[in-house]
Design an enzyme around this catalytic site. Structure first.
Site, PDB file in Angstrom:
ATOM      1  N   THR A   1     -33.114 -45.216  98.829  1.00 26.85           N
ATOM      2  CA  THR A   1     -33.166 -46.026 100.044  1.00 26.85           C
ATOM      3  C   THR A   1     -32.580 -45.224 101.195  1.00 26.85           C
ATOM      4  OG1 THR A   1     -32.285 -47.987 101.161  1.00 26.85           O
ATOM      5  CG2 THR A   1     -30.995 -47.161  99.313  1.00 26.85           C
ATOM      6  N   GLY A   2     -33.040 -45.501 102.392  1.00 32.68           N
ATOM      7  CA  GLY A   2     -32.544 -44.782 103.562  1.00 32.68           C
ATOM      8  C   GLY A   2     -33.695 -44.439 104.484  1.00 32.68           C
ATOM      9  N   ARG A   3     -33.559 -43.339 105.182  1.00 28.66           N
ATOM     10  CA  ARG A   3     -34.566 -42.901 106.149  1.00 28.66           C
ATOM     11  C   ARG A   3     -35.745 -42.294 105.381  1.00 28.66           C
ATOM     12  NH1 ARG A   3     -36.124 -43.615 111.373  1.00 28.66           N
ATOM     13  NH2 ARG A   3     -33.942 -43.930 111.917  1.00 28.66           N
ATOM     14  N   GLY A   4     -36.839 -43.037 105.332  1.00 31.51           N
ATOM     15  CA  GLY A   4     -37.963 -42.672 104.477  1.00 31.51           C
ATOM     16  C   GLY A   4     -38.507 -41.276 104.711  1.00 31.51           C
TER      17      GLY A   4
ATOM     18  N   THR B   1     -33.811 -52.365 102.256  1.00 35.50           N
ATOM     19  CA  THR B   1     -34.782 -52.215 101.168  1.00 35.50           C
ATOM     20  C   THR B   1     -34.112 -52.559  99.828  1.00 35.50           C
ATOM     21  OG1 THR B   1     -36.023 -50.533 102.326  1.00 35.50           O
ATOM     22  CG2 THR B   1     -35.988 -50.317  99.947  1.00 35.50           C
TER      23      THR B   1
ATOM     24  N   ARG C   1     -47.662 -46.966 109.137  1.00 36.59           N
ATOM     25  CA  ARG C   1     -46.662 -46.024 108.621  1.00 36.59           C
ATOM     26  C   ARG C   1     -46.361 -46.306 107.143  1.00 36.59           C
ATOM     27  NH1 ARG C   1     -41.160 -46.616 106.387  1.00 36.59           N
ATOM     28  NH2 ARG C   1     -40.042 -44.708 106.857  1.00 36.59           N
ATOM     29  N   ILE C   2     -46.323 -45.271 106.355  1.00 37.54           N
ATOM     30  CA  ILE C   2     -45.943 -45.401 104.952  1.00 37.54           C
ATOM     31  C   ILE C   2     -44.637 -44.637 104.756  1.00 37.54           C
ATOM     32  CG2 ILE C   2     -46.584 -44.725 102.596  1.00 37.54           C
ATOM     33  CD1 ILE C   2     -49.538 -45.280 103.477  1.00 37.54           C
ATOM     34  N   GLY C   3     -43.676 -45.270 104.120  1.00 37.29           N
ATOM     35  CA  GLY C   3     -42.368 -44.637 103.902  1.00 37.29           C
ATOM     36  C   GLY C   3     -42.264 -44.035 102.510  1.00 37.29           C
ATOM     37  N   ASP C   4     -41.040 -43.805 102.098  1.00 40.47           N
ATOM     38  CA  ASP C   4     -40.782 -43.156 100.803  1.00 40.47           C
ATOM     39  C   ASP C   4     -40.935 -44.091  99.612  1.00 40.47           C
ATOM     40  OD1 ASP C   4     -38.433 -44.408 102.063  1.00 40.47           O
ATOM     41  OD2 ASP C   4     -37.493 -43.978 100.131  1.00 40.47           O
TER      42      ASP C   4
HETATM   43  N1  ASP Z   1     -36.603 -46.138 102.831  1.00 42.93           N
HETATM   44  C1  ASP Z   1     -37.166 -47.248 103.554  1.00 42.93           C
HETATM   45  C2  ASP Z   1     -38.244 -46.738 104.475  1.00 42.93           C
HETATM   46  O1  ASP Z   1     -38.062 -45.720 105.117  1.00 42.93           O
HETATM   47  C3  ASP Z   1     -36.156 -48.009 104.350  1.00 42.93           C
HETATM   48  C4  ASP Z   1     -34.896 -48.408 103.607  1.00 42.93           C
HETATM   49  O2  ASP Z   1     -34.574 -47.852 102.580  1.00 42.93           O
HETATM   50  O3  ASP Z   1     -34.197 -49.326 104.090  1.00 42.93           O
HETATM   51  O4  ASP Z   1     -39.264 -47.385 104.571  1.00 42.93           O
END
Ligand code: ASP
Length: 320
Positions: free
Chosen positions: A236-239, A186, A214-217
């Protein structure tokens, strides 16, 4: 006090064995995009313009998980999302579920500026894009052979993927994804000018093999993206973990309610998040910059008016 800027190209489990040919183009892209941002700040463009400009450039680069590099859903489709926020006014715009918009971040800005709303998704967002005349392309433009392969490997491993861990290799793969490069990151940018005006922008394709819808962070104000008059943050990371932790807003809240410095607030939030899930970039109204992460690595770069520059992937990399 001067301007400052930081950008990221994703956090995750990025092994130090990531081959040079996979890491160098991304570092070069980060350097290139950083320079675009620095030039724009030196030309007195507003931080809002700067973060949009830089994120557009990152979206147009297939090495990152946004725009043309977006990863695929479990159905092999693309659903991009993005968010932009202005710190002083707290005006913001967000979009989800885009499949034809070339630069999701610019549509998010149009939502902010041209609608009474904050967040548009899926068909409504696509219809708004057409109404505004923003550049669209056939959705096949976003579906790259590398991302088809990443999806295949994620399905074989039966996982929704964010990390850069070793992909499953199959004999006869036509378009193998190189070792340690099963996912890409991301993108985001935060900027502050010499007057303390702040802005943030984040854009993503989400997670490999995510469920359709799916909607992330990233587009959630206060989770992946947030700015006020004290700081601007892009995570960024695990949404799912970032949403639960209201990561970006927590950084601002610790500064606002507890008087913590930018670095202390950001470090506290990232250290408190589940290990291996979270990274962020942030700048303060005073021109400070910080880029903590609790993953193995985070593609990142920053610069400030006093001449400081950093481009790195793993912890402990030195200034340029
Ligand atoms: N945070 C993003 C998501 O979960 C993924 C990412 O940061 O690479 O959609």
């Amino acid at each position: 006090m001067g301007w400052a800027i930081a950008l990221h190209g994703g956090a995750g489990d990025i092994p130090r064995s990531l081959p040079l040919e996979r890491r160098e183009p991304r570092k070069a892209a980060l350097r290139h995009c950083l320079q675009i941002g620095v030039d724009a700040l030196n030309s007195h463009r507003s931080p809002l313009d700067v973060v949009e400009l830089v994120v557009r450039e990152l979206e147009n680069n297939p090495h990152f998980n946004a725009g043309v590099g977006s990863v695929l859903t479990s159905n092999g489709t693309v659903e991009m999302e993005a968010c932009i926020m202005d710190g002083n006014t707290k005006r913001c715009g967000a979009v989800s579920g885009l499949s034809t918009v070339k630069n999701a971040i610019s549509l998010a800005r149009l939502v902010m500026e041209k609608t009474p709303h904050i967040y548009l998704g899926f068909d409504g967002a696509e219809a708004f894009a057409r109404e505004q005349g923003i550049e669209t392309v056939d959705s096949s433009h976003f579906i790259t052979p590398e991302n088809i392969e990443r999806l295949k490997q994620a399905k074989e491993a039966n996982r929704v993927q964010i990390d850069y861990t070793q992909p499953i290799k199959k004999v006869g793969d036509k378009i193998p994804v190189p070792d340690g490069d099963s996912q890409i990151g991301t993108v985001g940018c935060v900027a502050v000018d010499g007057l303390g005006n702040l802005a943030t922008a984040t854009s993503t394709g989400g997670l490999v093999n995510k469920m359709v819808g799916r909607i992330g962070d990233t587009p959630i104000i206060g989770a992946g993206t947030y700015a006020n008059n004290l700081c601007a943050v892009s995570a960024t990371g695990r949404g799912e973990a970032i949403i639960r932790g209201t990561v970006a807003r927590d950084v601002a809240a610790l500064m606002e309610y507890k008087g913590l410095s930018l670095n202390d607030a950001a470090t506290y939030v990232v250290e408190g998040a589940p290990s291996g899930t979270t990274g962020l970039i942030a700048v303060s109204a005073k021109g400070e910059v910080t880029m903590p992460f609790n993953t193995t690595g985070m593609f990142r770069a920053c610069a400030s008016e006093d001449g400081y520059t950093e481009v790195g992937i793993w912890p402990g990399e030195l200034r340029e």
